[in-house]
Enzyme design. Structure first.
Site, mmCIF file in Angstrom:
data_model
loop_
_atom_site.group_PDB
_atom_site.id
_atom_site.type_symbol
_atom_site.label_atom_id
_atom_site.label_comp_id
_atom_site.label_asym_id
_atom_site.label_seq_id
_atom_site.Cartn_x
_atom_site.Cartn_y
_atom_site.Cartn_z
ATOM 1 N N HIS A 67 -55.506 -48.758 77.021
ATOM 2 C CA HIS A 67 -56.686 -47.991 76.614
ATOM 3 C C HIS A 67 -56.519 -47.202 75.311
ATOM 4 C CE1 HIS A 67 -58.494 -49.372 80.180
ATOM 5 N NE2 HIS A 67 -58.220 -48.383 80.997
ATOM 6 N N GLU A 103 -66.134 -52.989 83.399
ATOM 7 C CA GLU A 103 -65.870 -52.708 81.984
ATOM 8 C C GLU A 103 -66.019 -54.007 81.212
ATOM 9 O OE1 GLU A 103 -61.843 -50.995 81.990
ATOM 10 O OE2 GLU A 103 -62.226 -50.716 84.111
ATOM 11 N N HIS A 105 -65.944 -46.883 80.277
ATOM 12 C CA HIS A 105 -65.172 -46.846 81.517
ATOM 13 C C HIS A 105 -65.888 -46.046 82.609
ATOM 14 C CE1 HIS A 105 -61.670 -47.123 84.036
ATOM 15 N NE2 HIS A 105 -60.919 -47.616 83.071
HETATM 16 C C1 BGC Z 1 -57.410 -50.446 84.354
HETATM 17 C C2 BGC Z 1 -56.633 -49.836 85.508
HETATM 18 C C3 BGC Z 1 -56.387 -48.389 85.161
HETATM 19 C C4 BGC Z 1 -57.716 -47.708 84.945
HETATM 20 C C5 BGC Z 1 -57.596 -46.255 84.575
HETATM 21 C C6 BGC Z 1 -58.697 -49.724 84.216
HETATM 22 O O1 BGC Z 1 -59.426 -50.239 83.152
HETATM 23 O O2 BGC Z 1 -57.615 -51.810 84.531
HETATM 24 O O3 BGC Z 1 -55.430 -50.504 85.740
HETATM 25 O O4 BGC Z 1 -55.681 -47.736 86.173
HETATM 26 O O5 BGC Z 1 -58.417 -48.363 83.925
HETATM 27 O O6 BGC Z 1 -56.724 -46.092 83.563
#
Ligand code: BGC
Length: 358
Positions: A114, A323, A184
């Protein structure tokens, strides 16, 4: 300004103070049917989304916090805009036009997640309200979090009168770079803080998905969903197969995978990706997108760390994320659709979360 005035949608409130002493804001969008969204310039974050149920009662259907202070220290990415590259890049490394770039990784060094330590979700964006749309701008400097090129990003939120929250993304760069942007939001169509999402029913318009290795990185295979717990081509309860012991589900602690979206025969990029229904409230959410993939995450890692907006701490599976995005680790997987952005080109993506009742 009267609340009936359409421009009341520009109303902004203080949302709290950032470390540099400046204050973050919360902007409201409303539509003709009373749906309401609140978005912060901190992280271009969707903080609230009020949607009616069968009886016309509004509930906030996205997880999050009342106070900015909680967003500053939380790592769940509630409603945030994620970039420069959402999801995972293996070992936090990729090579582009002969140069290798190194990004911040998680503690074990398995991947960069991310956008790194201080991704776009932790930045203050410049807000601009034009007509009925909230535009949020951010310039990510060359070298920020290890990524090459100055990247100018604009994320635009709009609440349409046919009950869709649309999110448009645009970006341009002055050097070759990689870009993968998403939102998200964690949805619970019964209302945030109101139980788990195992009875929500989901349909995903995808014949294949991307299995992951033990580090949660795509292996590179596009695996058919047929005859697996990943087959959501027909509406199915999220909880129906989540604990069946499938190796992929054990790895993710539930669903945490990218589905490869089927593209319509018309050749249009923008299509229906997912449909979610919640039997008790009657709320229905469709997800439309121009993106090639969708990460369906059943919020497996939420840990009841602190109370959410309604005072209830959020536990595992108390929400679902859809997402929309390019595939994880694309910079290291040459057969995945490219996430490279070159100077002179424009990155564009569009997603809509559209609400109705059943
Ligand atoms: C990921 C997860 C992660 C979450 C929060 C999601 O997009 O795929 O593995 O724990 O985001 O970070």
């Amino acid at each position: 300004m009267s609340m009936n005035d359409k421009t009341a949608a520009t109303v902004s409130e203080d949302f709290g103070r950032l470390a540099d002493g400046s204050s973050a804001k919360l902007y409201s969008l409303v539509n003709a049917n009373g749906l309401q969204a609140k978005i912060s310039d901190y992280g271009a974050t969707l903080v609230q989304l009020l949607v009616p149920d069968r009886q016309g009662r509004l509930a906030d259907i996205v997880l999050g916090y009342h106070s900015l202070a909680d967003y500053l220290t939380d790592s769940a990415y509630f409603g945030s805009t994620i970039g420069r590259y959402c999801n995972r890049i293996a070992a936090g490394r990729f090579t582009l036009q002969g140069s290798t770039y190194t990004l911040a990784t998680d503690a074990g060094g398995a991947c960069s997640l991310h956008g790194g330590k201080q991704g776009f979700d932790k930045k203050r964006w410049r807000a601009e309200y034009l007509r009925d749309t909230l535009h949020l701008h951010y310039r990510s400097r060359d070298g920020e979090e290890g990524y090459p090129g100055n990247l100018d990003v604009c994320v635009s939120y709009r609440l349409t009168d046919d009950n869709a929250l649309t999110i448009d993304y645009r970006a341009s760069t002055d050097q070759a770079t990689v870009v993968n942007l998403t939102n998200h939001a964690y949805f619970n169509l019964r209302g945030e803080g109101n139980g788990d999402i195992l009875q929500h029913r989901l349909q995903l318009n995808a014949d294949t998905y991307l299995p992951v290795d033990a580090k949660m990185l795509p292996t590179g295979e596009l695996r058919p969903v047929a005859d697996t717990a990943f087959d959501f081509r027909q509406m199915s309860a999220i909880g129906a197969r989540i604990d069946t012991g499938d190796e992929q589900l054990v790895r993710g602690g539930g669903y945490d995978h990218n589905w490869v979206l089927n593209k319509p025969a018309t050749g249009s990029d923008y299509a229906l990706a997912a449909r979610v229904t919640e039997p008790q409230s009657g709320r229905v959410m469709e997800v439309w997108t121009s993106q090639p993939g969708v990460q369906f995450y059943s919020a497996n890692f939420l840990d009841r760390r602190r109370p959410g907006k309604s005072g209830v701490p959020y536990g595992p599976r108390s929400a679902l994320c859809l997402e929309t995005q390019h595939f994880p680790d694309s910079p290291n997987q040459p057969h995945f659709p490219t996430t490279t952005l070159l100077p002179g080109d424009i990155y564009r993506a569009k997603t809509a979360y559209k609400f109705s009742l059943k």
